[in-house]
Design a protein around this motif. Structure first.
Motif, PDB file in Angstrom:
ATOM      1  N   ILE A  23       0.785  -1.269  -0.224  1.00  0.00           N
ATOM      2  CA  ILE A  23      -0.382  -0.515  -0.503  1.00  0.00           C
ATOM      3  C   ILE A  23       1.288   1.395   0.102  1.00  0.00           C
ATOM      4  O   ILE A  23       2.644   1.618   0.702  1.00  0.00           O
ATOM      5  CB  ILE A  23      -0.735   0.273   1.161  1.00  0.00           C
ATOM      6  N   GLU A  24       0.334   2.104  -0.474  1.00  0.00           N
ATOM      7  CA  GLU A  24       1.140   3.605  -0.684  1.00  0.00           C
ATOM      8  C   GLU A  24       0.158   4.559  -0.996  1.00  0.00           C
ATOM      9  O   GLU A  24      -0.966   4.698  -0.931  1.00  0.00           O
ATOM     10  CB  GLU A  24       1.984   3.664  -1.810  1.00  0.00           C
ATOM     11  N   LYS A  25       0.624   5.370   0.142  1.00  0.00           N
ATOM     12  CA  LYS A  25      -0.118   6.768   0.207  1.00  0.00           C
ATOM     13  C   LYS A  25       0.189   7.907  -0.558  1.00  0.00           C
ATOM     14  O   LYS A  25       1.599   8.612   0.899  1.00  0.00           O
ATOM     15  CB  LYS A  25      -0.448   6.877   1.620  1.00  0.00           C
ATOM     16  N   THR A  26       0.098   8.435  -0.867  1.00  0.00           N
ATOM     17  CA  THR A  26       1.172  10.183  -1.285  1.00  0.00           C
ATOM     18  C   THR A  26       0.113  11.041  -0.849  1.00  0.00           C
ATOM     19  O   THR A  26      -0.725  11.311  -0.211  1.00  0.00           O
ATOM     20  CB  THR A  26       0.743  10.543  -2.701  1.00  0.00           C
ATOM     21  N   SER A  27       1.073  12.793  -1.242  1.00  0.00           N
ATOM     22  CA  SER A  27       0.655  13.507  -0.078  1.00  0.00           C
ATOM     23  C   SER A  27      -0.565  14.486  -0.863  1.00  0.00           C
ATOM     24  O   SER A  27      -1.035  14.803  -0.459  1.00  0.00           O
ATOM     25  CB  SER A  27       1.877  14.642  -0.842  1.00  0.00           C
ATOM     26  N   GLU A  28      -0.593  13.477  -2.025  1.00  0.00           N
ATOM     27  CA  GLU A  28      -2.447  14.575  -2.645  1.00  0.00           C
ATOM     28  C   GLU A  28      -4.040  13.133  -2.575  1.00  0.00           C
ATOM     29  O   GLU A  28      -4.540  14.045  -2.939  1.00  0.00           O
ATOM     30  CB  GLU A  28      -1.721  14.328  -4.585  1.00  0.00           C
ATOM     31  N   PHE A  29      -3.604  12.257  -1.995  1.00  0.00           N
ATOM     32  CA  PHE A  29      -4.818  11.232  -1.532  1.00  0.00           C
ATOM     33  C   PHE A  29      -4.984  11.365  -0.396  1.00  0.00           C
ATOM     34  O   PHE A  29      -4.763  11.001   1.019  1.00  0.00           O
ATOM     35  CB  PHE A  29      -4.260   9.778  -1.885  1.00  0.00           C
ATOM     36  N   ASP A  30      -6.279  11.599  -0.002  1.00  0.00           N
ATOM     37  CA  ASP A  30      -7.582  12.409   0.635  1.00  0.00           C
ATOM     38  C   ASP A  30      -7.516  10.772   1.443  1.00  0.00           C
ATOM     39  O   ASP A  30      -8.440  10.061   0.708  1.00  0.00           O
ATOM     40  CB  ASP A  30      -8.086  13.428   0.202  1.00  0.00           C
ATOM     41  N   SER A  31      -7.399  10.648   2.874  1.00  0.00           N
ATOM     42  CA  SER A  31      -8.152   9.310   2.995  1.00  0.00           C
ATOM     43  C   SER A  31      -7.588   9.126   4.807  1.00  0.00           C
ATOM     44  O   SER A  31      -7.315  10.015   5.524  1.00  0.00           O
ATOM     45  CB  SER A  31      -7.747   8.046   2.919  1.00  0.00           C
ATOM     46  N   ASN A  32      -8.782   8.232   5.302  1.00  0.00           N
ATOM     47  CA  ASN A  32      -8.502   8.077   6.824  1.00  0.00           C
ATOM     48  C   ASN A  32      -7.251   8.041   7.538  1.00  0.00           C
ATOM     49  O   ASN A  32      -5.940   7.230   7.027  1.00  0.00           O
ATOM     50  CB  ASN A  32      -9.734   7.159   7.127  1.00  0.00           C
ATOM     51  N   ASN A  33      -6.966   9.156   8.230  1.00  0.00           N
ATOM     52  CA  ASN A  33      -5.704   8.925   8.601  1.00  0.00           C
ATOM     53  C   ASN A  33      -5.586   8.105  10.099  1.00  0.00           C
ATOM     54  O   ASN A  33      -4.192   8.304  10.448  1.00  0.00           O
ATOM     55  CB  ASN A  33      -5.286  10.964   9.231  1.00  0.00           C
ATOM     56  N   SER A  34      -6.406   7.598  10.555  1.00  0.00           N
ATOM     57  CA  SER A  34      -6.511   6.677  12.215  1.00  0.00           C
ATOM     58  C   SER A  34      -7.328   5.107  11.653  1.00  0.00           C
ATOM     59  O   SER A  34      -7.834   5.092  12.108  1.00  0.00           O
ATOM     60  CB  SER A  34      -6.748   7.119  13.170  1.00  0.00           C
TER      61      SER A  34
END
Length: 277
Positions: free
Chosen positions: A23-34
């Motif tokens: 899995i990868e989260k980039t700075s542009e991706f808005d997702s659940n932080n917790s």
């Protein structure tokens, strides 16, 4: 967000490893932080860049570190900090696999812990940046490389009577009652329970409960809120009635069914399971 999950290519590795994932989260991706990791009887080896930090909240106990780390089998819910960009390549081991692999020479599994590790101990390489890039660009080749890197370590594994008994019991655990397992495996219930605890760290009931929870949350996650009949769900997953299901969810996740519907994206296992990101 990139997310893939694939089984090992090697049959030898597949005896001990259930899947590889990324899995990868980039700075542009808005997702659940917790998001949360549900109770899981499997261990995960998380491969991450050495500079990348991680944080786990385990019932108020905050564990922080950076780079590669183990997530050991756990019966508590772990809350993650996904507020910053990250990338993880994961190796999900089969239940009880670490008992058979020569790791730390422990005789009883470590539970409910996260532990920093250097990749050379397991994979024999110090730098995994190339492997992470391969995971992003060529998942199939990444799986081949993981098979090759794990093989020298896993070939040292040893089966004994305890691990063999547990392997057979896991094959039956979701289709037979716990009281039936001893007869099916031609041993006493006490012998079976002792071997299961020795290899996995859990009781048969705890492991069966975690398997049930995973199956039920996957079922709920794939359905619209208006389509969920909680009475039917309770009966489908072996609860005597809806109040029994409510008590179970509150004990496992700290949520009632109604709260779970609102927050189910926060409670699905995102490591080696369904992605809620």
């Amino acid at each position: 967000m990139i997310h893939w999950l694939k089984p090992p290519k090697s049959s030898t590795i597949a005896e001990y490893v259930e899947c590889y994932w990324m899995i990868e989260k980039t700075s542009e991706f808005d997702s659940n932080n917790s998001p949360k990791l549900n109770p899981d009887p499997s261990a995960h080896l998380i491969l991450s860049p050495s500079y990348q930090t991680y944080s786990f909240d385990i019932e108020g106990n905050i564990i922080k570190g950076h780079g590669c780390h183990w997530i050991y089998p756990h019966h508590k819910t772990f809350q993650l900090d996904h507020s910053k960009p990250f990338i993880h390549v994961g190796i999900k081991f089969r239940v009880g696999a670490l008992y058979s692999i020569e790791l730390h020479n422990y005789s009883h599994p470590t539970l409910d812990r996260v532990e920093e590790v250097t990749p050379d101990i397991i994979l024999g390489v110090d730098d995994i940046s190339w492997l992470i890039e391969l995971a992003k660009n060529d998942p199939e080749q990444c799986c081949n490389q993981l098979d090759d890197l794990l093989f020298p370590w896993i070939k040292k594994s040893k089966q004994d009577r305890h691990s063999e008994l547990v392997r057979k019991s896991l094959q039956l655990l979701d289709t037979a009652t716990i009281s039936e397992l001893g007869d099916k495996l031609f041993c006493s219930q006490r012998t079976l329970e002792r071997s299961f605890s020795r290899v996995t760290g859990f009781s048969l009931k705890q492991c069966q409960s975690m398997n049930k929870l995973e199956a039920m949350l996957e079922y709920l996650y794939l359905r619209n809120s208006n389509d969920i009949n909680w009475v039917e769900v309770a009966l489908m997953f072996g609860f005597s009635d809806q109040p029994h299901l409510i008590r179970y969810l509150k004990s496992q996740l700290g949520l009632t069914p109604g709260s779970y519907v609102k927050e189910r994206g926060l409670t699905i296992d995102v490591y080696g399971g369904i992605s809620s990101l």
